[in-house]
Each structure stands twice: as structure tokens, then as C-alpha cells.
Scaffold this active site. Structure first.
Site, PDB file in Angstrom:
ATOM      1  N   CYS A  96       0.840  -1.202   0.000  1.00  0.00           N
ATOM      2  CA  CYS A  96       0.000   0.000   0.000  1.00  0.00           C
ATOM      3  C   CYS A  96       0.876   1.253   0.000  1.00  0.00           C
ATOM      4  CB  CYS A  96      -0.915   0.004   1.218  1.00  0.00           C
ATOM      5  SG  CYS A  96      -2.018   1.427   1.262  1.00  0.00           S
ATOM      6  N   GLY A 208      -2.957  -7.482 -10.048  1.00  0.00           N
ATOM      7  CA  GLY A 208      -2.821  -6.214 -10.745  1.00  0.00           C
ATOM      8  C   GLY A 208      -3.374  -6.237 -12.157  1.00  0.00           C
TER       9      GLY A 208
END
Length: 325
Positions: A96, A208
Site C-alpha cells: 500500500c 494487478g
């Protein structure tokens, strides 16, 4: 089907999205998906409302708790608590990129400190018997591409880590917002494939930009598992195909059946003090691309937040879809 990796298909930790209501619905759509919580910080568990942060329904299992933190003692203590609560896995967030996360010394910035990560993972491994895994980027900022990635991975392998969930984008900690970091840095799936090729003993899960089960099948020729986030949330009906397409089992229920199956859950949660819109906000995309989807979304959006809104709001929304079919 036991030859499949337990991480063959995973839903991603999504801040503000993958809460327990969302995960309960996801489990109805797929029996085989491995579900992940939103990231929860060690401080929130040790000093906050533990019930709010850790509560989940046993039907969600297997569900993994994603932790944010870097202090080995705090991580180990939280891992112990999570195991007692019944979680199937502890996952450490090293991906993150938000400013708040950096200032707390966790998330993607930890990729620059592989020894700190290794100390945290080692402490958790010693504290619990359930799997301890790590989710990270392929790199950050000016880190030396593949060499930097392998340096990070090898530090974790040295203390016994076996499962790596890799977001196939760099994170730029300076100059890009968290939202931009999900979209602007280019995807580099080849780097994740190379990692699996060079470390075949590891479980490598790719994350992703994956938007379909066809793409999942292509990735699974090169890695052990796939993790979907935004696609699973925005078009949850694709999860109904996961068990059949990726595991060779029977298909999940269709979207209308899932709405019906959510009704008893909604009744229980409302009787416990939950608000309807906190549950139905995760259901808005269930009929994405189907006749009546817009009417379903609109009815929930306009009515679920009202005081005393109950399951009948969801039943009315479903009737708008079935009329359009």
C-alpha cells in the site's frame, strides 16, 4: 482437486470495500475463492475496537487477515489474536503506497527495508501455526528493478516464507496518489513470471490489472495463483464462474439466487443493529451487463439508506431485474 494451490484464486484486500458483508456475498458466489480482509493496522487491533476490525462470519472461510505494521512484537501479538479468532492465514501488507501508511512505517515503503519485513514475518511465523504470507509490489521508486525484487524476496525466503502475492506494478511513493499508483505505473507481468521461474519452490500469486477469468487462465500457466480486486468488486458475477473455470467444479449460483441467499443474512445483520445500505452497497454490481441492472442499482441506491429500510427493499430491487429479463 487437492493438487491446486490454496491460492489459485484470491480476492484482494480492498480498503473500504472488502469488509465482512462483501466477503459473505463473495463466498456465496464462489466456494473456492480465498478471501482477504481489508488491511487492518496492528494499532487498530491492539488499541481499537477489536470486534469491529476482526469479526467475520464462519461461512467466509477460508479468509485471511491482512495486517499493516512493522513492529515484530505487535505483528506477532496480532497474528496470535487473529488465529484465536479463526482466520486461516495472516498476510503482511508491503504494497500500500498511501502517505498515511508510509508515515506509520508499513505498506510499500517496507520494500526498502527487507530485513525489517523478515523480522516481522519471522515473529508471526513463530507465534502461529496458520500460514503467514506477504503481499508486495515488484518495486518502489528507483529500486533496481528485478535485482531489488529478488533481494526483498530472498530476505523473506531466508526466514521460511513460502507464499508471495505480487502486485505487478511499482509503487511511486513520491509524486503519485494511491489511486494513481493503481493505474499509472506500468504492469510488468513478466517480472512476476521470472520470479516464479527462478524460485520454483515458492508459491507466487499474481495481482494487478486482471479483469477476466480468461486472463486468469493465461497467468496460471506461469504462476501458482491469481488475485483479483477491482474486477471482483465491480463485476462480482464473474465469481460465479470461478469454481467451474478454474477448479473444474460446478458453477456457482447466478446473481438472482445470490440475492435470495443474502436475504436471511441481511435480516440477521439488521436485527443486530447494522444498516441496510452498509450491506447492499456491495451488491450494486451483481447484475452488471444484464437487463434491469440499472434499475436494480438505482432502487438500492435510492432506498437502502432510508431509516428502517429492510429486506423488502432488496426484494423490490430484484423484482425489477426479473421483470426486465
Amino acid at each position: 482437486m487437492s493438487d491446486f494451490s490454496p491460492h489459485r484464486f484470491c480476492t484482494a484486500p480492498l480498503l473500504d470495500w472488502s469488509d465482512r458483508h462483501c466477503r459473505y456475498m463473495w463466498r456465496l458466489l464462489s466456494r473456492r475463492a480465498r478471501l482477504y480482509t481489508e488491511m487492518v493496522t496492528t494499532g487498530a487491533i491492539l488499541h481499537g475496537d477489536r470486534q469491529r476490525h476482526l469479526q467475520f462470519n464462519a461461512a467466509e472461510l477460508p479468509v485471511a487477515l491482512q495486517l499493516g505494521g512493522s513492529d515484530p512484537w505487535e505483528l506477532a501479538e496480532c497474528a496470535r489474536i487473529a488465529q484465536e479468532w479463526g482466520y486461516a492465514e495472516i498476510n503482511l501488507n508491503c504494497g500500500c503506497p498511501s502517505d498515511r501508511v508510509q508515515s506509520g512505517r508499513f505498506g510499500a515503503c517496507l520494500m526498502a527495508e527487507p530485513d525489517i519485513v523478515a523480522a516481522g514475518l519471522s515473529a508471526m511465523r513463530e507465534a502461529v501455526s496458520i500460514p503467514v504470507t506477504v503481499k508486495h509490489r515488484i518495486g518502489i521508486d528507483d529500486m533496481e528493478d528485478y535485482l531489488g525484487l529478488t533481494r526483498f524476496v530472498e530476505a523473506q525466503v531466508a526466514i521460511g516464507t513460502e507464499t508471495f502475492i505480487v502486485h505487478a506494478r511499482k509503487a511511486w511513493l513520491q509524486g503519485l496518489s494511491p489511486k494513481e499508483n493503481r493505474e499509472i505505473p506500468p504492469l510488468n507481468y513478466d517480472m512476476v513470471y521470472q520470479l516464479k521461474q527462478d524460485y520454483p519452490q515458492l508459491q507466487v500469486i499474481i495481482n494487478g490489472g486482471i479483469n477476466s477469468l480468461e486472463e486468469c487462465l493465461q497467468h496460471l500457466q506461469r504462476v501458482d495463483g491469481v488475485m483479483l480486486g477491482r474486477a471482483a468488486y465491480q463485476t462480482p458475477a464473474l465469481l460465479t464462474q470461478v469454481d467451474s473455470v478454474l477448479f473444474g467444479e460446478s458453477e456457482g449460483p447466478d446473481a438472482a439466487e445470490v440475492v435470495e441467499q443474502m436475504l436471511p443474512y441481511i435480516e440477521r445483520e439488521l436485527s443486530g443493529g447494522q444498516r441496510l445500505n452498509h450491506i447492499t452497497r456491495h451488491m450494486l454490481g451483481l447484475f452488471q451487463g444484464l437487463p434491469g441492472a440499472r434499475r436494480f442499482r438505482r432502487h438500492l441506491s435510492e432506498n437502502a439508506h432510508k431509516k428502517n429500510a429492510g429486506p423488502e427493499v432488496v426484494e423490490e430491487a430484484l423484482s425489477l431485474v426479473t421483470q426486465a429479463a
